[in-house]
Motif scaffolding. Structure first.
Motif, PDB file in Angstrom:
ATOM      1  N   ASN A  56      56.626  16.490 -44.833  1.00 31.51           N
ATOM      2  CA  ASN A  56      55.612  17.444 -44.385  1.00 31.51           C
ATOM      3  C   ASN A  56      56.013  18.009 -43.026  1.00 31.51           C
ATOM      4  O   ASN A  56      56.605  17.305 -42.198  1.00 31.51           O
ATOM      5  CB  ASN A  56      54.262  16.750 -44.241  1.00 31.51           C
ATOM      6  CG  ASN A  56      53.597  16.500 -45.569  1.00 31.51           C
ATOM      7  OD1 ASN A  56      54.265  16.474 -46.597  1.00 31.51           O
ATOM      8  ND2 ASN A  56      52.297  16.325 -45.548  1.00 31.51           N
ATOM      9  N   GLN A  77      57.309  16.044 -39.783  1.00 31.44           N
ATOM     10  CA  GLN A  77      56.518  14.816 -39.863  1.00 31.44           C
ATOM     11  C   GLN A  77      57.329  13.756 -40.615  1.00 31.44           C
ATOM     12  O   GLN A  77      58.527  13.892 -40.790  1.00 31.44           O
ATOM     13  CB  GLN A  77      55.196  15.102 -40.574  1.00 31.44           C
ATOM     14  CG  GLN A  77      54.387  16.245 -39.962  1.00 31.44           C
ATOM     15  CD  GLN A  77      53.898  15.922 -38.566  1.00 31.44           C
ATOM     16  OE1 GLN A  77      53.223  14.926 -38.354  1.00 31.44           O
ATOM     17  NE2 GLN A  77      54.255  16.758 -37.598  1.00 31.44           N
ATOM     18  N   GLY A  78      56.660  12.733 -41.084  1.00 27.90           N
ATOM     19  CA  GLY A  78      57.351  11.617 -41.731  1.00 27.90           C
ATOM     20  C   GLY A  78      57.956  11.987 -43.074  1.00 27.90           C
ATOM     21  O   GLY A  78      57.583  12.984 -43.686  1.00 27.90           O
ATOM     22  N   ILE A  81      54.298  20.600 -39.849  1.00 26.47           N
ATOM     23  CA  ILE A  81      53.115  21.314 -39.367  1.00 26.47           C
ATOM     24  C   ILE A  81      53.572  22.612 -38.714  1.00 26.47           C
ATOM     25  O   ILE A  81      54.364  22.580 -37.764  1.00 26.47           O
ATOM     26  CB  ILE A  81      52.325  20.460 -38.355  1.00 26.47           C
ATOM     27  CG1 ILE A  81      51.833  19.195 -39.057  1.00 26.47           C
ATOM     28  CG2 ILE A  81      51.150  21.244 -37.786  1.00 26.47           C
ATOM     29  CD1 ILE A  81      51.171  18.210 -38.131  1.00 26.47           C
ATOM     30  N   VAL A 127      55.253  21.734 -46.995  1.00 29.25           N
ATOM     31  CA  VAL A 127      55.756  20.534 -47.654  1.00 29.25           C
ATOM     32  C   VAL A 127      57.061  20.894 -48.361  1.00 29.25           C
ATOM     33  O   VAL A 127      57.090  21.835 -49.163  1.00 29.25           O
ATOM     34  CB  VAL A 127      54.755  19.984 -48.687  1.00 29.25           C
ATOM     35  CG1 VAL A 127      55.328  18.740 -49.368  1.00 29.25           C
ATOM     36  CG2 VAL A 127      53.433  19.643 -48.021  1.00 29.25           C
TER      37      VAL A 127
END
Lengths: 490, 274
Positions: B178, B166-167, B180, B190
């Motif tokens: 992060n 993620q970003g 998923i 994380v």
């Protein structure tokens, strides 16, 4: 079936059953209330640990059977009990099943290993239950305004205690586990109905004739549940668990103490004591502080202590007292106190609608995006304005009743002076609108929430009005013949 | 009098209820927009604004971060590289000119200031071989603070087997990303990497982070690096030290025990430690 009133036990040897004016009875009631508060606190603490590994069925059964033992210990020889009608023990039996087994079972079955938060459960199963019991025992007298205010003050004070057990606080009732917490309130109704019923039986002079069938009802409900859910209950494992036995001992002590307090002065004593378990648990941290046995403690001692003072004042307001036959004449000081108290009540109620705190939340969304939001909490969402409303209504109630008891006035003054140290405690930390992935990280390096007090002039005016009204009541009381006579209190 | 008192209390009750119910819906001030961050850690552009929105819409707003290498730092990097080449070639005049240009753009850039002082003092400084290009992901020399974000990006790779990246959130000394999980019992990964002054500082940071994960705490080896495994509620973490950098790999258990995520966290940490 006819009955014979148990005059020896209910009337303490007097011919007419009912309240006793003796100092010994009041002292016994106070000790019993203290034991009830401590035993409830102990049972709560032990119950949390035991529930992690034991079933709700086993623990609720232990609670019901232990409570029945507590009732029988206080009631004594059951063979001397005479019943008036067959329907009476049946009614008590049903209420006993609901209050002694159903209530703890409803709490335990909705109390998971780590949720809802312990602070929420403690609040909902002590102060909230106390408030429900106060509502059940209300009469139709002007004097009843004071215990209503006491119940409200107790709720605010206990939120002030448990809402300061840590920062950020996990105390957020009816946000994350709404059905579970509603069940706990429902359990409180079942518990309160039982003690209200026993209180009425006491007034009639046949307390034991109601308490013993209630105990039997609790045991029967426990037995039937164990038979129906033997596999789930896992009783053998429970019997080997030390916490199970400690929990049972706490339940025995709590119920016996509650029955003694009720027998001595009435069900309001049970309600007053049930405000205080959170205070008792918080007091344990003083031992921790002295010994350092459990490492650093997270409780904000200043605000929590102020909350405890408010809760103690609330317990005094709830404590049952017989209306004095002598009331204060309406001097101009008394009328002024009444007017100021009324005005303070209106202003305090208005204070609920004004902004009181600003919350700021920061954290990371699941996507990695940063989240930041600020929002305003109005008085209705903060301890302080509720506490001031309760104080104002209490002052108004005292002025209306014209029963100017020094203990009430001093308790309210103490609560008013404790108020500045705890007023800015929010009623909840978690909200429905901040994303859950942010809220779950509050207190970690990934997310934070903080509250900043805002100016609350309206509430402060109301608090000033409370203090002025209390001062006027003291002046009114000190006038010759005004409320200084010793009252017959129960 | 009794009737009057009852009416008065009713008025207070109604007023309280009105306050409780509230006359209008709550609005919440949220920050929304985009922050453009340079790999050197500076904010290039802050396009965020505060908005008042109804509380039901709050979850729709957030601040995203985009990382670029800004023109200034691109230029600084290449000027610094040219200075190092001149130093290696023994051309101190060119090196001094380039270093002056670097310092004009960024007074604290790498070793530019100390090298220029050495040249002005009549000495020949040792060329910096770590490179000046800010997009570089070379391993930082232990115990030597360098451009934080550019040195930390290797700990938050775009691809980790079993996870969807993620970003990135970055600040001058740390980076967080992060992920998923695409399978398994975790619902969030994380990774957090923080640049400290030296290995001692990294150890101190690790000791601080350990306190947040006190349960089942144990020392672990992540490849050749020392680390720590611990649990807090539903979170399992592996923290390890890579020179002056502290890296935390945190997994959140969707269901069940966080302790069961130890192997998964160790696997990710081992991949990052190299």
């Amino acid at each position: 079936m006819t009955s014979k009133i148990n005059v020896k036990r209910e009337g303490k040897g007097r011919d007419i059953p009912g309240p006793s004016s003796s100092r010994r009875v009041r002292t016994a009631a106070a000790i019993a209330a203290a034991v009830l508060a401590l035993a409830s606190a102990g049972g709560f603490a032990v119950g949390i640990e035991a529930r992690r590994t034991l079933s709700a069925e086993a623990l609720a059964s232990a609670s019901a059977i232990a409570s029945a033992i507590g009732i029988l210990l206080v009631s004594g020889d059951v063979r001397r009990i005479r019943l008036r009608a067959a329907s009476e023990p049946l009614f008590s039996l049903v209420l006993g099943a609901l209050g002694l087994f159903g209530a703890p079972y409803a709490v335990l079955v909705h109390r998971y290993s780590d949720a809802p938060a312990g602070s929420e459960i403690l609040f909902l199963t002590t102060a909230a239950w106390a408030a429900i019991l106060v509502l059940f025992t209300l009469g139709r007298r002007r004097l009843e305004v004071v215990p209503i205010a006491g119940a409200l003050l107790g709720l605010a004070g206990i939120v002030g205690v448990v809402g300061n057990w840590e920062r950020p606080s996990s105390f957020s009732p009816f946000v994350r586990f709404v059905p579970e917490e509603l069940w706990m309130l429902g359990a409180g109704v079942a518990w309160a109905v039982l003690w209200w019923h026993l209180g009425r039986a006491r007034d009639r002079g046949d307390l034991d004739a109601a308490a013993v069938p209630a105990a039997v009802g609790g045991v029967l409900a426990a037995a039937m549940t164990l038979v129906a859910r033997w596999g789930t209950a896992d009783v053998p494992a429970a019997l080997e668990h030390g916490g199970f036995w400690l929990y049972a001992v706490a339940c025995t002590a709590a119920t016996a103490a509650a029955l003694l307090a009720l027998r001595s002065v009435g069900p309001r004593a049970v309600a007053a004591a049930m405000v205080l378990p959170a205070v008792a648990l918080t007091a344990l941290t003083l031992v921790e502080q002295a010994t350092g046995a459990f490492g650093p403690q997270p409780i904000l001692l200043g605000p929590a202590s102020a909350g405890a003072i408010i809760a103690l004042a609330a317990a005094l307001l709830i404590w049952p007292r017989e209306p004095s036959p002598e009331t204060s004449p309406q001097s101009r000081w008394c009328r002024a106190a009444l007017a100021v108290g009324a005005l303070a009540s209106v202003v305090a109620a208005a204070g609920l609608a004004f902004p009181a705190l600003e919350g700021t939340a920061k954290g990371l969304r699941t996507s990695g995006a940063a989240f930041e939001a600020s929002f305003v909490l109005r008085g209705v969402e903060v301890v302080g304005p509720w506490a001031v409303l309760a104080l104002a209504v209490a002052v108004l109630g005292i002025a209306l009743s014209r029963q100017l008891r020094l203990t009430h006035i001093l308790a309210l003054l103490a609560a008013a002076f404790a108020w500045p140290f705890v007023w800015n405690t929010p009623l909840r930390t978690f909200t429905t609108f901040i994303p859950s992935e942010v809220q779950v990280d509050f207190g970690s390096e990934f997310a934070a929430i903080a509250f900043r007090p805002l100016p609350i002039p309206v509430t402060l005016v109301a608090l000033g009005g409370v203090v002025v009204a209390l001062a006027l009541l003291l002046v009114c009381r000190s006038a010759p013949g005004n409320g200084t006579t010793s009252h017959i209190e129960r | 009098m009794k009737r009057l008192a009852s009416a008065f209390l009713a008025v207070i009750l109604v007023t309280s209820l009105l306050g409780t119910a509230g006359c209008k819906q709550r609005t919440v001030t949220v920050k929304t927009g985009e922050i453009v961050l340079c790999t050197a850690g500076e904010v290039v552009e802050d396009k965020t604004t505060d908005m008042k929105v109804p509380e039901k819409d709050v979850a729709k707003y957030s601040v995203t971060t985009r990382i670029i290498t800004c023109p200034d730092h691109q230029n600084v990097g290449s000027l610094y590289d040219e200075a190092q080449k001149a130093l290696a070639a023994g051309d101190l005049k060119t090196a001094a000119d380039k270093l002056k240009a670097v310092l004009a753009l960024n007074p604290g850039y790498k070793n530019a200031s100390s090298q220029l002082n050495e040249i002005n003092g009549g000495k020949k400084p040792t060329p910096d071989t770590t490179g000046g290009s800010t997009g570089s992901t070379t391993t930082p020399t232990p115990d030597e603070p360098t451009d934080a974000v550019s040195n930390l990006v290797k700990y938050v790779p775009d691809t980790i087997a079993g996870y969807s990246a993620q970003g990135i959130i970055a600040d001058p000394a740390s980076i967080t990303r992060n992920y998923i999980p695409t399978s398994g019992n975790a619902d969030q990964l994380v990774i957090f990497a923080e640049q400290t002054v030296d290995a001692k500082g990294a150890q101190a940071t690790l000791d601080t982070l350990k306190q947040s994960y006190p349960t089942s705490g144990a020392a672990v080896k992540v490849g050749t690096k020392s680390g720590y495994f611990g649990i807090r509620d539903s979170f399992a973490v592996v923290i390890f030290i890579d020179g002056p950098v502290v890296v935390s790999v945190e997994l959140h258990a969707k269901t069940g025990k966080a302790a069961d995520l130890k192997d998964a966290a160790m696997k990710v940490a081992a991949a990052l430690a190299g």
